[in-house]
Write a protein that holds these residues in place. Structure first.
Motif, PDB file in Angstrom:
ATOM      1  N   GLY A 182       0.828  -1.198   0.000  1.00  0.00           N
ATOM      2  CA  GLY A 182       0.000   0.000   0.000  1.00  0.00           C
ATOM      3  C   GLY A 182       0.858   1.241   0.000  1.00  0.00           C
ATOM      4  O   GLY A 182       2.092   1.163   0.079  1.00  0.00           O
ATOM      5  N   LEU A 228      -0.282  -2.117  -7.312  1.00  0.00           N
ATOM      6  CA  LEU A 228      -0.596  -2.724  -6.019  1.00  0.00           C
ATOM      7  C   LEU A 228      -1.412  -4.002  -6.197  1.00  0.00           C
ATOM      8  O   LEU A 228      -1.202  -4.998  -5.496  1.00  0.00           O
ATOM      9  CB  LEU A 228      -1.355  -1.735  -5.145  1.00  0.00           C
ATOM     10  CG  LEU A 228      -0.572  -0.531  -4.626  1.00  0.00           C
ATOM     11  CD1 LEU A 228      -1.513   0.451  -3.940  1.00  0.00           C
ATOM     12  CD2 LEU A 228       0.535  -0.963  -3.672  1.00  0.00           C
ATOM     13  N   ALA A 284      -0.472  -7.707  -4.947  1.00  0.00           N
ATOM     14  CA  ALA A 284      -1.372  -8.377  -4.006  1.00  0.00           C
ATOM     15  C   ALA A 284      -1.625  -9.836  -4.368  1.00  0.00           C
ATOM     16  O   ALA A 284      -2.148 -10.600  -3.542  1.00  0.00           O
ATOM     17  CB  ALA A 284      -2.699  -7.627  -3.914  1.00  0.00           C
ATOM     18  N   ILE A 341      -3.619  -5.038   2.646  1.00  0.00           N
ATOM     19  CA  ILE A 341      -3.364  -3.768   1.969  1.00  0.00           C
ATOM     20  C   ILE A 341      -2.953  -2.767   3.055  1.00  0.00           C
ATOM     21  O   ILE A 341      -3.709  -2.502   3.986  1.00  0.00           O
ATOM     22  CB  ILE A 341      -4.615  -3.266   1.215  1.00  0.00           C
ATOM     23  CG1 ILE A 341      -5.076  -4.309   0.191  1.00  0.00           C
ATOM     24  CG2 ILE A 341      -4.328  -1.930   0.553  1.00  0.00           C
ATOM     25  CD1 ILE A 341      -4.077  -4.623  -0.895  1.00  0.00           C
ATOM     26  N   GLN A 395      -7.643   2.735  -2.075  1.00  0.00           N
ATOM     27  CA  GLN A 395      -6.982   1.529  -1.574  1.00  0.00           C
ATOM     28  C   GLN A 395      -7.931   0.667  -0.728  1.00  0.00           C
ATOM     29  O   GLN A 395      -7.794  -0.559  -0.696  1.00  0.00           O
ATOM     30  CB  GLN A 395      -5.734   1.914  -0.783  1.00  0.00           C
ATOM     31  CG  GLN A 395      -4.645   2.492  -1.701  1.00  0.00           C
ATOM     32  CD  GLN A 395      -3.400   2.908  -0.946  1.00  0.00           C
ATOM     33  OE1 GLN A 395      -2.410   2.180  -0.891  1.00  0.00           O
ATOM     34  NE2 GLN A 395      -3.445   4.101  -0.362  1.00  0.00           N
ATOM     35  N   ALA A 412      -8.807  -3.230  -1.413  1.00  0.00           N
ATOM     36  CA  ALA A 412      -8.912  -4.271  -0.389  1.00  0.00           C
ATOM     37  C   ALA A 412     -10.217  -5.039  -0.532  1.00  0.00           C
ATOM     38  O   ALA A 412     -10.248  -6.275  -0.396  1.00  0.00           O
ATOM     39  CB  ALA A 412      -8.806  -3.647   1.000  1.00  0.00           C
TER      40      ALA A 412
END
Length: 284
Positions: free
Chosen positions: A70, A89, A93, A101, A125, A129
């Motif tokens: 993150g 990101l 992930a 995150i 963000q 998630a």
């Protein structure tokens, strides 16, 4: 054989330069202190990639290392590029050791990023998630009023079984802690709980059910007593757990086992196993 109760440090910046010279020794001391896992939160894309490379190099040892990816609110002004950052990101992930995150959130103390930009990056963000099914690690400093507003909107659209995450190095009071628990979040406790003047934080520990607490170092920062003033490291998370035990009036092994179980459940940590380096460790 190590007879120490198991511990998980759910927040240690082991990728930082402060550990370049002796990271292996730091991990050895962590193992000797009973740590079975350490979670490394990123502060931007560069640190996320470095953390992923680090866990790939140490996949066969204890403690097991995991990563959160993150952009920290204090990094947003320098590195946030909207969709491009989110796509990077999202690729990171997918790595098997990425379990959250973070570190994401709001910081009105340093205030180096305009607040509107912080809100936009945090909201984006949080949506990431939700899409990935991962919990979040939330930085909140002098910003809880806006944080509650954003989080309450976010959780309304989440499925009941989605892991919420943790308010890292919790900075609110007892009523805020209960509000976090009501929203489904864990309360992260760091080294300052051991400081003489941290009575408010100890009140947070007193009112928060043990099953909603997580122990953190935030290494290399926030070093607990009796090592205050020196570099922090994961092995020192035991001082946090010991202080929680004192405040709660229970024995240290009970706190160690409870917070370890909570960490494993909250972040859905996989059983450690060898992993192959992936492209997500370089350029997503």
């Amino acid at each position: 054989m190590n007879q120490q109760p198991p511990l998980v440090d759910t927040h240690a910046h082991l990728d930082f330069h402060a550990f370049e010279e002796d990271r292996e020794q730091v991990l050895q001391r962590a193992q000797e202190a009973g740590l079975v896992a350490v979670l490394i939160p990123a502060v931007d894309l560069a640190s996320a990639r470095k953390a992923v490379r680090l866990v790939e190099k140490t996949s066969n040892r204890a403690p097991a290392l995991f990563v959160a990816v993150g952009v920290h609110p204090n990094s947003v002004a320098q590195v946030w590029q909207g969709r491009a950052t989110l796509e990077a990101l999202q690729a990171l992930a997918q790595h098997p050791r990425v379990v959250a995150i973070g570190e994401i959130g709001l910081d009105y103390y340093r205030d180096v990023t305009p607040r509107q930009a912080q809100w936009e990056a945090l909201t984006a963000q949080l949506e990431l998630a939700a899409q990935t099914g991962l919990p979040v690690i939330l930085h909140q400093r002098e910003s809880l009023t806006d944080m509650w507003r954003i989080l309450e909107d976010w959780v309304q659209d989440l499925p009941p079984n989605h892991p919420r995450g943790v308010l890292h190095s919790f900075s609110g009071g007892p009523n805020d802690a209960l509000r976090a628990v009501a929203l489904g979040f864990a309360v992260g406790i760091t080294g300052p709980v051991t400081f003489k003047k941290a009575e408010r934080l100890r009140q947070v520990v007193a009112v928060t059910p043990l099953e909603h607490l997580l122990v953190e170092t935030d290494a290399p920062f926030l070093t607990p007593h009796p090592h205050r003033g020196k570099r922090n490291e994961p092995a020192y998370v035991r001082y946090v757990a010991e202080k929680i035990a004192h405040v709660k009036g229970v024995d240290y092994p009970s706190v160690a086992r409870a917070t370890t179980r909570h960490a494993w459940q909250r972040f859905r940590l996989p059983q450690p196993a060898p992993i192959r380096p992936s492209s997500s460790g370089e350029r997503p």
